[in-house]
Scaffold this motif. Structure first.
Motif, mmCIF file in Angstrom:
data_model
loop_
_atom_site.group_PDB
_atom_site.id
_atom_site.type_symbol
_atom_site.label_atom_id
_atom_site.label_comp_id
_atom_site.label_asym_id
_atom_site.label_seq_id
_atom_site.Cartn_x
_atom_site.Cartn_y
_atom_site.Cartn_z
ATOM 1 N N UNK A 53 0.790 -1.312 0.107
ATOM 2 C CA UNK A 53 0.182 0.080 -0.025
ATOM 3 C C UNK A 53 0.851 1.052 0.032
ATOM 4 N N UNK A 54 2.175 1.199 -0.034
ATOM 5 C CA UNK A 54 2.979 2.315 -0.255
ATOM 6 C C UNK A 54 2.776 2.835 -1.794
ATOM 7 N N UNK A 55 2.625 4.138 -1.452
ATOM 8 C CA UNK A 55 2.395 4.803 -2.936
ATOM 9 C C UNK A 55 3.572 4.950 -3.748
ATOM 10 N N UNK A 56 3.356 5.372 -5.030
ATOM 11 C CA UNK A 56 4.370 5.437 -5.844
ATOM 12 C C UNK A 56 5.359 6.542 -5.521
ATOM 13 N N UNK A 115 8.732 6.503 19.005
ATOM 14 C CA UNK A 115 8.720 7.416 17.883
ATOM 15 C C UNK A 115 8.709 6.831 16.566
ATOM 16 N N UNK A 116 9.384 5.765 16.309
ATOM 17 C CA UNK A 116 9.500 4.945 15.042
ATOM 18 C C UNK A 116 8.088 4.343 14.972
ATOM 19 N N UNK A 128 2.730 7.168 8.806
ATOM 20 C CA UNK A 128 2.725 7.116 7.233
ATOM 21 C C UNK A 128 2.182 5.898 6.580
ATOM 22 N N UNK A 129 1.310 5.357 7.336
ATOM 23 C CA UNK A 129 0.626 3.918 6.634
ATOM 24 C C UNK A 129 1.488 2.759 6.248
ATOM 25 N N UNK A 180 7.362 13.562 9.033
ATOM 26 C CA UNK A 180 8.629 13.725 8.077
ATOM 27 C C UNK A 180 9.750 12.798 8.158
ATOM 28 N N UNK A 181 9.453 11.768 9.190
ATOM 29 C CA UNK A 181 10.480 10.630 9.434
ATOM 30 C C UNK A 181 11.036 9.917 8.082
ATOM 31 N N UNK A 182 12.296 9.609 8.059
ATOM 32 C CA UNK A 182 12.866 9.191 6.725
ATOM 33 C C UNK A 182 13.062 7.633 7.072
#
Length: 537
Positions: free
Chosen positions: A17-20, A417-418, A425-426, A502-504
């Motif tokens: 489900x992570x978008x493009x 936090x993770x 972010x789904x 904004x987490x990477x």
């Protein structure tokens, strides 16, 4: 396999489900900002590091203090509590580091998911080297040679790390340690059942007299027993501190997405078999008021296992086991501590929280400057030459325990936090390389428990007539430095805390993907057994 395939879930990283646009973000940021370490640690190295890398003086020496203060049941309960905290921390760390096995381990993860200023550096090596003098004094009463024993251990440990031989050396040392402690537990059961030369069936004798708990400082009633048990916690913590070495080693592990989850799942084996099993046997074999348990006199003191063996009438084994086996434990634990310290400093450097010169590495990936700086702190172990090695070992073990608990606090809080970032972010946690159904409750348990123990670890100095300046400083100096260093870093960097949106979660995935592969099938029965021993088991 492409990054796009990985993110879509084919490699167990993220859900489909992570978008493009997030996939494009992965591809555009796939090169990590700094990757000078080389992935040289094989599956067997990681397996043995996770099982036996930090089994050392905490279990074989500091357990003497814990038994003396808490009694056999207080000792056992203290190790159970710290063991549960350790497990909570490790499954929190395991979920993060299995997904992002980056150089710097939990330090780099704290930069990504909390705040660049939220990182710190701890080390435990001086405690291990002081222990060399304490243990060897049991066989050689000439305490003038303490500096020689510390030097011998120091030379071996430094040579192992500067030669880049930590993986192979730790595999050998840890294998011997695992076999040794397993043998000692079996021997302890035999001695407890009356199988020793004196044929004395001990059973639970010491649980009855002098009793299951110790009345701390002669304080009567439940209060004295509770304080005795609480005194065990900080001493038990020293035995467990260092389990996070798996995260530090992640940046140098081969096939990390496959091997690190196996190492994390293996943590409970060490906790139950080696620590809980070991202290249970110690509490059965040695009385809590045995004079040999006192470490503060600066000379003597042996491991509770050695005391038990000697009391049973076995004359040769203590003399043989100590000189032959204890150096292995000391070299292994101290070598692991030096490895951890140097890689932690390297992680701080690449995070911008330590001098950039500490990022310098040799062609083989050895962080030579960070290793040299870490080595310089080992000179503190020579304090034991004049102050008494037993006393100095107590000081260092106390400071190491507090520093280690603060590290665990940082790891646990980083995971909270993770977890929030993954949810925001789904990202499907079930499709990460490793996840636990106990989250986020385990992480909050670790966060709160570590902080509470650190706050109250030095309570004994506040008892009437028990003030000791050295004990107060070693109990609270690391705790005081933690917020001061954080505030100083915050003022210097002026970078705000990372927002969950904004987490990477993607930078560095290309290198991780490139280092992931399927293990070749075993070619014969010997390889099948070996893989079961160092991997599946």
């Amino acid at each position: 396999m492409s990054i796009k395939d990985q993110v879509s879930g084919n490699n167990g990283a993220l859900g489909s489900d992570i978008c493009t646009d997030k996939v494009d973000h992965v591809e555009s940021n796939s090169r990590p900002p700094h990757q000078a370490l080389q992935r040289q640690l094989k599956n067997r190295h990681i397996a043995m590091i996770s099982i036996g890398g930090v089994i050392g003086t905490g279990l074989f020496l500091n357990s003497a203090n814990a038994l003396r203060h808490g009694g056999p049941v207080g000792l056992l309960l203290g190790y159970v509590v710290i063991g549960s905290i350790c497990y909570s921390v490790m499954i929190s760390l395991g979920e993060m580091i299995s997904y992002l096995p980056v150089p710097g381990g939990h330090i780099k993860l704290a930069e990504r998911f909390v705040d660049p200023a939220f990182s710190f550096w701890t080390f435990a090596l001086p405690a291990e080297l002081s222990a060399a003098a304490v243990l060897i004094d049991f066989w050689d009463k000439n305490t003038n040679l303490n500096s020689a024993w510390v030097t011998i251990c120091l030379v071996v440990v430094i040579a192992i790390n500067f030669m880049g031989a930590y993986g192979e050396a730790e595999f050998l040392f840890a294998s011997i340690k695992v076999l040794t402690i397993t043998g000692l537990i079996i021997l302890g059961i035999v001695l407890d059942l009356g199988g020793g030369p004196d044929h004395d069936r001990i059973g639970f004798r010491f649980w009855k007299h002098p009793g299951p708990f110790v009345q701390f400082d002669g304080i009567a009633g439940a209060k004295g027993r509770f304080l005795g048990w609480w005194a065990v916690l900080i001493q038990a913590a020293f035995s467990f501190i260092g389990t996070e070495i798996v995260a530090i080693a992640a940046g140098e592990a081969k096939n990390p997405r496959r091997n690190l989850p196996k190492a994390i799942r293996r943590v409970y084996i060490r906790i139950l078999l080696f620590y809980i099993g070991g202290v249970t046997i110690i509490g059965l074999l040695v009385s809590s008021n045995d004079s040999g348990l006192a470490l503060g006199n600066g000379t003597a003191a042996a491991s509770p296992f050695v005391i038990a063996i000697k009391r049973s009438g076995i004359k040769a084994l203590p003399q043989v086991w100590g000189p032959k086996r204890l150096p292995n434990f000391l070299h292994s634990a101290a070598s692991s501590d030096l490895y951890t310290s140097s890689r932690a400093l390297y992680g701080l450097a690449i995070a911008g929280n330590a001098p950039s010169i500490c990022k310098k590495t040799l062609r083989n990936g050895l962080p030579v400057v960070a290793l040299a700086v870490s080595t310089s702190f080992t000179l503190l172990a020579y304090m034991g030459v004049h102050s008494g090695s037993g006393k100095v070992f107590n000081w260092f073990s106390n400071m190491t325990s507090v520093s280690g608990l603060l590290t665990w606090f940082g790891i646990s809080y980083t995971y909270t936090r993770f977890y929030a970032g993954v949810k925001a972010q789904g990202i499907d946690r079930k499709k990460l390389p490793f996840s636990s159904p106990l989250q986020p409750f385990a992480a909050w348990y670790g966060t709160i428990s570590c902080l509470v123990i650190c706050l109250f670890n030095g309570w004994s100095v506040f008892l009437r007539g028990k003030w000791n300046t050295a004990d107060f400083i070693t109990s609270y100096l690391p705790l005081a430095l933690f917020p001061l260093l954080y505030i100083a870093a915050k003022v210097q960097t002026r970078v705000p805390a990372v927002k969950v949106s904004k987490m990477d979660f993607y930078t560095g995935l290309a290198e991780i993907e490139a280092s992931t592969y399927d293990e070749p099938p075993p070619r014969n029965k010997v390889e099948v057994f070996w893989r079961w021993l160092v991997s599946d088991y």
